[in-house]
Design an enzyme around this catalytic site. Structure first.
Site, short mmCIF file in Angstrom:
data_model
loop_
_atom_site.label_atom_id
_atom_site.label_comp_id
_atom_site.label_asym_id
_atom_site.label_seq_id
_atom_site.Cartn_x
_atom_site.Cartn_y
_atom_site.Cartn_z
N ASP A 168 -15.54 -28.40 66.85
CA ASP A 168 -15.58 -27.07 66.21
C ASP A 168 -16.04 -27.15 64.76
O ASP A 168 -16.01 -26.17 64.03
CB ASP A 168 -14.22 -26.37 66.32
CG ASP A 168 -13.11 -27.14 65.60
OD1 ASP A 168 -13.39 -28.23 65.05
OD2 ASP A 168 -11.96 -26.65 65.59
N HIS A 221 -9.16 -33.51 45.39
CA HIS A 221 -9.87 -32.40 46.05
C HIS A 221 -10.23 -31.26 45.10
O HIS A 221 -10.87 -30.31 45.51
CB HIS A 221 -8.99 -31.86 47.18
CG HIS A 221 -7.73 -31.24 46.66
ND1 HIS A 221 -6.76 -31.96 45.99
CD2 HIS A 221 -7.32 -29.96 46.64
CE1 HIS A 221 -5.79 -31.14 45.62
NE2 HIS A 221 -6.10 -29.92 46.00
N ASP A 222 -9.80 -31.36 43.85
CA ASP A 222 -10.15 -30.33 42.86
C ASP A 222 -11.18 -30.84 41.85
O ASP A 222 -11.61 -30.10 40.97
CB ASP A 222 -8.91 -29.90 42.05
CG ASP A 222 -7.87 -29.21 42.92
OD1 ASP A 222 -8.25 -28.54 43.89
OD2 ASP A 222 -6.67 -29.34 42.61
N ASP A 282 2.51 -29.29 44.68
CA ASP A 282 1.37 -28.51 44.20
C ASP A 282 1.76 -27.52 43.10
O ASP A 282 2.74 -26.79 43.24
CB ASP A 282 0.80 -27.72 45.40
CG ASP A 282 -0.44 -26.95 45.05
OD1 ASP A 282 -1.50 -27.56 44.90
OD2 ASP A 282 -0.34 -25.71 44.91
N ASP A 298 1.66 -32.40 51.24
CA ASP A 298 1.38 -31.53 50.12
C ASP A 298 2.30 -30.31 50.26
O ASP A 298 2.25 -29.60 51.27
CB ASP A 298 -0.09 -31.09 50.21
CG ASP A 298 -0.73 -30.89 48.86
OD1 ASP A 298 -0.05 -30.34 47.97
OD2 ASP A 298 -1.91 -31.26 48.69
N GLU A 354 2.18 -32.17 40.42
CA GLU A 354 0.91 -31.75 39.81
C GLU A 354 1.27 -30.93 38.57
O GLU A 354 1.63 -29.77 38.68
CB GLU A 354 0.10 -30.90 40.80
CG GLU A 354 -1.32 -30.70 40.29
CD GLU A 354 -2.05 -29.49 40.87
OE1 GLU A 354 -3.27 -29.43 40.73
OE2 GLU A 354 -1.40 -28.59 41.42
C1 GLC Z 1 -3.44 -26.90 43.08
C2 GLC Z 1 -4.32 -27.46 44.15
C3 GLC Z 1 -5.54 -26.61 44.29
C4 GLC Z 1 -5.12 -25.21 44.66
C5 GLC Z 1 -4.08 -24.67 43.67
C6 GLC Z 1 -3.40 -23.46 44.20
O1 GLC Z 1 -4.03 -26.96 41.85
O2 GLC Z 1 -4.61 -28.78 43.89
O3 GLC Z 1 -6.44 -27.10 45.25
O4 GLC Z 1 -6.22 -24.37 44.69
O5 GLC Z 1 -3.07 -25.60 43.40
O6 GLC Z 1 -2.53 -23.80 45.23
CA CA Z 2 -11.76 -29.90 65.02
#
Ligand code: GLC
Ligand code: CA
Length: 568
Positions: free
Chosen positions: A27, A329-330, A199, A100, A256
């Protein structure tokens, strides 16, 4: 194999963005089975823990950071059975999982929020932050742009959201809400999860009163982080959560905590701190003008990066374990960010790996970093998927930049850079999927043939170098020094980042050149442990002035004699 008890500083953590790791059901979306299929590859890399980005049901306005149900799995990713299997199969390979936890906000599609909006008298209404009135309570700007306030349809009432409007903030003031949260954590602990990444956790405390703030942009608004991040009183909640959920069970947590002042570190990671470790973003964000939005670029030199690392490490080591990361990922790809025009230089890429693995702090790798992934160059804003990238493009335009300039800034910083499908091989969709992926592959990386398969069996590849670095850290005579040794930054050429790691009688000197040409820098004689160039002479010699010449982007790890105490 029985899972060994490790100290947090012995972990090597690998972050997976599930949506983009491996699709197994055609997918175009990565899934949990895809991760299970690659556990042997991850074991071979040497990692000890996987940080899994959110896998919960979500409308995906912010790719899963908008959670609609904390105790279930998004059908795109699989089922709870898949999750249980992932935990079990990872465990067999001595890899644990870090989940997370997104606890500052839920999705607006969470059943609590739906109830809260339907019925202002409900207990769920008290789980969120509502203000009555005909107008927005103040002029704060949300992290993803526009007001932090969204009107409830049909009522003179607004709800607060630090991030997107589909991400209403939770009201931590409410003890009943905090109980719900602790139950969520309990649920995952019972499933065998022993680590959590918290987060946006420093957003959870809000001020008692909302005031109008001085505008900091042409939209007349002010960044909400100035008010709702690291707000006094935050620690009360964090300590309570630690007492109730983490402390007695030895759970590993990483907060974070962007913008956390160094003088508060003890409360966070000290002996009685609320977390095991926290992320400090100052070195990662050095290409952004201070206090500004991320489209706003800043010039920087190697010496600035060194300074930021030095300040961060020297504060953190007073209290507890730190984190060492270059990507997530940011963030964009570190190759493009730190090597700039030399983003694809193999020595440069390995040098960055040596820098990260040499630094003090638990290493966090982001998927693809170990291959030396580079940024993409999207040619049109319509190719961007990330909510924040689209906002930043618009904000840059608002500030007077041309569409071309705005796109350039966004290409440099877009969070999509990290989120593209993982390049497993050179097939059409990089072996990620046989269907059109949810986010287009990185063509620039494909042209340069960056993929797992091309590197796996090549002893000179970036991937093989990361494996060496990981094994040095994990299981060598130097493990203790690298995991727990003190760090001290050293003088030298301004294009070189140099530091020593020292524990008991052992000392390592790490030199990382950011120059694309040879440079002369201070060194000490010793035995070479690892070099990113092929080296036959393990004897490191210096000239009469104690100098050595480093080749372009050369990185060395050298066993040196411990300095006498009075040198300190
Ligand atoms: C944190 C995450 C980010 C997300 C934000 C809101 O900074 O790392 O990817 O967009 O929180 O949850
Ligand atoms: Ca998949």
């Amino acid at each position: 194999m029985k899972q060994q008890k490790r100290k947090p500083e012995q972990e090597i953590i690998y972050q997976i963005y599930p949506k983009s790791f491996q699709d197994t059901n055609h997918d175009g979306i990565g899934d949990l089975r895809g991760i299970i299929n690659h556990l042997d590859d991850l074991r071979d890399l040497g990692i000890t823990m996987i940080w899994l980005c959110p896998i919960y049901p979500s409308p995906m306005e912010d790719n899963g950071y908008d959670v609609a149900d904390y105790k279930a799995i998004h059908p795109d990713f699989g089922t709870m059975e898949d999750m249980d299997r992932l935990i079990e199969e990872a465990g067999k390979r001595d890899i644990s999982l870090m989940l997370d936890l997104v606890l500052n906000h839920t999705s607006s599609r969470h059943k609590w929020f739906e109830k809260a909006v339907q019925d202002p008298g409900s207990k769920e209404h008290g789980y969120y932050i509502f203000e009555k009135g005909k107008e927005e309570p103040n002029n704060l700007r949300s992290v993803f742009g526009g007001s932090v306030w969204e009107k409830v349809r049909g009522r003179n009432e607004y709800y607060f959201h630090s991030f997107g409007k589909g991400q209403p903030d939770l009201n931590w003031e409410n003890p009943a809400l905090r109980q719900e949260i602790y139950q969520i954590i309990e649920f995952w602990k019972r499933k065998g999860i022993k680590a959590f990444r918290m987060d946006a956790i420093n957003f959870i405390k809000k001020p008692e009163k909302w005031r109008r703030m001085e505008a900091d942009g042409p939209d007349g608004r002010c960044k909400c982080t100035k008010v709702v991040r690291n707000h006094p009183g935050l620690l009360d909640y964090l300590h309570e959560m630690n007492e109730k959920c983490f402390k007695s069970d030895g759970i590993v947590t990483v907060g974070e905590t962007a913008g956390l002042p160094y003088d508060q570190l003890e409360e966070y990671i000290g002996k009685n701190g609320c977390f095991t470790m926290v992320f400090d973003f100052r070195h990662a964000d050095l290409d952004i003008r201070s206090g500004d939005e991320w489209f706003s670029r800043a010039e920087w030199k190697t010496a600035d990066l060194k300074k930021r690392l030095e300040v961060s490490c020297s504060h953190i080591q007073k209290y507890g374990p730190g984190t060492s990361f270059l990507e997530n990922h940011d963030q964009p790809r570190v190759t493009t960010k730190y090597l700039r025009k030399d983003q694809d230089d193999p020595y440069g890429k390995k040098m960055l790996g040596m820098l990260q693995m040499g630094l003090r702090g638990v290493p966090f790798l982001f998927q693809g970093q170990e291959l030396g992934m580079i940024n993409f160059e999207r040619t049109d804003v319509s190719e961007l998927e990330d909510i924040s990238s689209i906002d930043q493009f618009g904000r840059a335009r608002e500030c007077g930049y041309s569409a071309e300039e705005a796109l350039h800034f966004v290409n440099l910083r877009s969070r999509d850079n990290a989120r593209v499908p993982y390049p497993w091989n050179e097939e059409k969709y990089g072996g990620f999927s046989d269907a059109d992926p949810w986010l287009a592959c990185n063509e620039q990386a494909q042209k340069r043939r960056i993929c797992f398969e091309n590197q796996k069996n090549d002893p000179d590849s970036v991937l093989s170098f990361y494996k060496k670095l990981i094994s040095l850290r994990k299981s060598s005579d130097w493990s203790d020094t690298l995991n727990a040794g003190r760090i001290r930054f050293e003088e030298g050429n301004e294009e070189v980042i140099a530091f020593t790691r020292q524990k008991e009688e052992k000392e390592l000197l790490v030199l990382c050149s950011f120059a694309d040409h040879p440079v002369k820098t201070l060194c000490r004689k010793g035995t070479l442990i690892l070099d990113n160039y092929k080296e036959t002479d393990m004897n490191v010699k210096v000239d009469e002035e104690g100098m050595i010449i480093l080749r372009p982007f050369e990185a060395m790890m050298i066993e040196t004699e411990k300095r006498r105490e009075n040198d300190e």
